[in-house]
Design a protein around this motif. Structure first.
Motif, PDB file in Angstrom:
ATOM      1  N   THR A   1       7.427  11.631  -7.126  1.00  0.00           N
ATOM      2  CA  THR A   1       7.381  10.183  -6.924  1.00  0.00           C
ATOM      3  C   THR A   1       6.621   9.415  -8.004  1.00  0.00           C
ATOM      4  O   THR A   1       6.936   8.259  -8.268  1.00  0.00           O
ATOM      5  N   GLN A   2       5.638  10.035  -8.647  1.00  0.00           N
ATOM      6  CA  GLN A   2       4.895   9.307  -9.678  1.00  0.00           C
ATOM      7  C   GLN A   2       5.782   8.916 -10.860  1.00  0.00           C
ATOM      8  O   GLN A   2       5.469   7.981 -11.593  1.00  0.00           O
ATOM      9  N   TYR A   3       6.894   9.633 -11.061  1.00  0.00           N
ATOM     10  CA  TYR A   3       7.764   9.373 -12.200  1.00  0.00           C
ATOM     11  C   TYR A   3       8.835   8.328 -11.908  1.00  0.00           C
ATOM     12  O   TYR A   3       9.546   7.901 -12.821  1.00  0.00           O
ATOM     13  N   LEU A   4       8.991   7.943 -10.655  1.00  0.00           N
ATOM     14  CA  LEU A   4      10.023   6.984 -10.312  1.00  0.00           C
ATOM     15  C   LEU A   4       9.577   5.570 -10.660  1.00  0.00           C
ATOM     16  O   LEU A   4       8.387   5.268 -10.662  1.00  0.00           O
ATOM     17  N   PRO A   5      10.514   4.675 -10.931  1.00  0.00           N
ATOM     18  CA  PRO A   5      10.139   3.290 -11.224  1.00  0.00           C
ATOM     19  C   PRO A   5       9.584   2.615  -9.972  1.00  0.00           C
ATOM     20  O   PRO A   5       9.930   2.977  -8.844  1.00  0.00           O
TER      21      PRO A   5
ATOM     22  N   ASP B   1       0.827  -1.210   0.000  1.00  0.00           N
ATOM     23  CA  ASP B   1       0.000   0.000   0.000  1.00  0.00           C
ATOM     24  C   ASP B   1       0.860   1.258   0.000  1.00  0.00           C
ATOM     25  O   ASP B   1       0.534   2.245  -0.666  1.00  0.00           O
ATOM     26  N   LEU B   2       1.940   1.233   0.757  1.00  0.00           N
ATOM     27  CA  LEU B   2       2.810   2.404   0.807  1.00  0.00           C
ATOM     28  C   LEU B   2       3.483   2.645  -0.542  1.00  0.00           C
ATOM     29  O   LEU B   2       3.581   3.784  -1.011  1.00  0.00           O
TER      30      LEU B   2
ATOM     31  N   LEU C   1       2.922   5.996  -2.964  1.00  0.00           N
ATOM     32  CA  LEU C   1       4.012   6.812  -3.502  1.00  0.00           C
ATOM     33  C   LEU C   1       3.957   6.889  -5.020  1.00  0.00           C
ATOM     34  O   LEU C   1       4.343   7.900  -5.612  1.00  0.00           O
ATOM     35  N   LYS C   2       3.478   5.832  -5.658  1.00  0.00           N
ATOM     36  CA  LYS C   2       3.418   5.801  -7.116  1.00  0.00           C
ATOM     37  C   LYS C   2       2.178   6.494  -7.659  1.00  0.00           C
ATOM     38  O   LYS C   2       2.258   7.283  -8.605  1.00  0.00           O
ATOM     39  N   HIS C   3       1.024   6.227  -7.071  1.00  0.00           N
ATOM     40  CA  HIS C   3      -0.246   6.673  -7.645  1.00  0.00           C
ATOM     41  C   HIS C   3      -0.952   7.760  -6.830  1.00  0.00           C
ATOM     42  O   HIS C   3      -1.900   8.377  -7.311  1.00  0.00           O
ATOM     43  N   GLY C   4      -0.537   7.969  -5.581  1.00  0.00           N
ATOM     44  CA  GLY C   4      -1.168   9.006  -4.765  1.00  0.00           C
ATOM     45  C   GLY C   4      -2.450   8.565  -4.101  1.00  0.00           C
ATOM     46  O   GLY C   4      -3.059   9.336  -3.358  1.00  0.00           O
TER      47      GLY C   4
ATOM     48  N   HIS D   1       9.771   2.765  -5.388  1.00  0.00           N
ATOM     49  CA  HIS D   1       8.712   2.848  -4.381  1.00  0.00           C
ATOM     50  C   HIS D   1       8.779   1.663  -3.415  1.00  0.00           C
ATOM     51  O   HIS D   1       8.595   1.826  -2.209  1.00  0.00           O
ATOM     52  N   ARG D   2       9.058   0.499  -3.947  1.00  0.00           N
ATOM     53  CA  ARG D   2       9.183  -0.682  -3.093  1.00  0.00           C
ATOM     54  C   ARG D   2      10.382  -0.549  -2.167  1.00  0.00           C
ATOM     55  O   ARG D   2      10.321  -0.943  -0.991  1.00  0.00           O
ATOM     56  N   ALA D   3      11.471   0.003  -2.692  1.00  0.00           N
ATOM     57  CA  ALA D   3      12.668   0.193  -1.870  1.00  0.00           C
ATOM     58  C   ALA D   3      12.392   1.189  -0.740  1.00  0.00           C
ATOM     59  O   ALA D   3      12.803   0.970   0.412  1.00  0.00           O
ATOM     60  N   MET D   4      11.698   2.259  -1.057  1.00  0.00           N
ATOM     61  CA  MET D   4      11.370   3.247  -0.030  1.00  0.00           C
ATOM     62  C   MET D   4      10.459   2.644   1.038  1.00  0.00           C
ATOM     63  O   MET D   4      10.646   2.873   2.236  1.00  0.00           O
TER      64      MET D   4
END
Length: 405
Positions: A257-261, A230-231, A235-238, A265-268
């Motif tokens: 954050t939406q532009y990152l692979p 979910d986190l 971070l990806k979709h808001g 997001h999983r790493a964060m």
């Protein structure tokens, strides 16, 4: 002659070989600029990106985001790569003047030189914009830049990465994204009277422009219902099961954050929640018969002003309004964010793909302090898992705080 001819033939080939390397460096810099969310502070809405002018309000006065396009007069066109690295990581301009820590060099001092050079290459590839930056307006003595030398001695390099011994590659990648590039701690850590981050309370939450940037500590995230997937989605979709981004977090999503692979997001999420994350707290909705007096009164206020979009039972409407059931904001111990959202509203927001959230009007002029308190208690007790009540004076305190800014 033959040597000259051979050199003439090889020169175009050398230029062609160098071009992909330069292009790759610029692309890397573009990615890093997004990960570091540079455009959010160095642009104004509707203006040229990176041309500066955004007012950054602080308790000490207003600081303006500077022009970081390659314009030689108003931007950073006269900076060398060394100048840029020193400004970003040490907070010092080529002329020796100290930057104010609204520029998060307190986190960027951990930026690698390779990443700094890639950022520099990207910014220097942009079109220069001849736009002067407004003059910073700080109260005395904070308007005296030389005083930053003493501040820097105390606080400049206090942000340090915790040891990564035994941690996996994904966790380590997330640490660099969160602590350095994303500089999340600059908002999510409380500050002392001199505006320095309180490192002993790192990531435990801070207050920005009257809103709470909530704690990002793993246990606190779990208490508010967060899990890794979910986190990462948030971070990806808001938007996730816990709600949607709003206020100061929306530009972070919109520009960064939406532009990152998705791997980022999983790493964060792995770094924030840990490789063995704590179990999320699950909350069941509380019936009207188990609510306190104030919260029970708030049910009618909810039906009057909220239920039309969020549902009579808090179920929400997909692509229109978030659900109250499972909403992370309702679980915050401090009610300021919930109150501010109800008072101020949220303008229409566009997320990734076709995801939208309808505008939410503010209800400051429709709910008096007593009604607001009842509504807050209803929301927090019904869906927030909180059994305490907002103090009668807290609503008026928070509303007065907003008007004082």
């Amino acid at each position: 002659m033959r040597a000259l001819l051979l050199a003439a033939l090889l020169l175009p080939l050398a230029a062609q070989a160098a071009e992909p390397a330069d292009k790759a460096l610029i692309e890397r810099g573009k990615y890093l600029a997004r990960a570091a969310d540079c455009v959010a502070c160095h642009s104004v809405e509707g203006g040229a990106e990176y041309a500066g002018g955004l007012p950054l309000v602080s308790p000490f006065g207003t600081i303006y985001g500077t022009n970081i396009t390659p314009d030689k007069e108003h931007g950073i066109g006269h900076y060398s790569a060394d100048d840029f690295y020193k400004a970003v990581t040490q907070g010092e301009r080529p002329d020796g003047a100290k930057l104010y820590p609204a520029m998060p060099y307190t986190s960027y001092h951990l930026l690698t030189r390779e990443d700094s050079d890639a950022l520099y290459a990207y910014l220097m590839s942009l079109d220069p914009v001849a736009k002067p930056s407004p003059k910073t307006d700080l109260a005395f003595p904070f308007n005296l830049r030389f005083g930053m030398a003493f501040w820097n001695l105390l606080y400049k390099n206090r942000v340090q990465l915790q040891p990564a011994d035994g941690k996996g590659e994904e966790w380590q990648r997330g640490q660099y994204l969160v602590e350095v590039l994303g500089h999340c701690g600059e908002c999510h850590t409380p500050r002392n009277a001199l505006g320095a981050l309180q490192q002993d309370r790192r990531m435990s939450g801070g207050v920005i422009l009257g809103y709470e940037a909530p704690s990002l500590l793993a246990q606190d995230l779990a208490e508010r219902g967060w899990i890794k997937d979910d986190l990462a989605t948030f971070l990806k979709h808001g938007v996730s099961a816990q709600g949607s981004v709003f206020n100061e977090m929306y530009p972070v999503l919109h520009h960064s954050t939406q532009y990152l692979p998705l791997d980022d997001h999983r790493a964060m999420a792995t770094y924030l929640l840990g490789e063995q994350p704590p179990a999320p707290r699950k909350i069941a909705a509380v019936g009207l018969d188990r609510l306190g007096e104030s919260a029970a009164r708030g049910r009618q206020d909810y039906l009057n002003v909220c239920a039309g979009c969020h549902g009579a039972e808090g179920e929400g409407v997909p692509h229109v309004a978030v659900a109250m059931n499972g909403n992370t904001t309702l679980r915050l111990a401090d009610t300021r964010n919930l109150l501010r959202v109800i008072d101020d509203g949220i303008r229409e927001q566009q997320f990734t793909g076709f995801e939208r959230m309808a505008p939410m009007p503010g209800f400051r002029d429709k709910l008096d302090d007593g009604q607001m308190r009842d509504l807050l208690n209803y929301l927090r007790q019904t869906w927030g898992g909180l059994d305490d009540e907002v103090a009668p004076e807290r609503v008026s305190e928070l509303r007065a705080e907003v008007h004082s800014h």
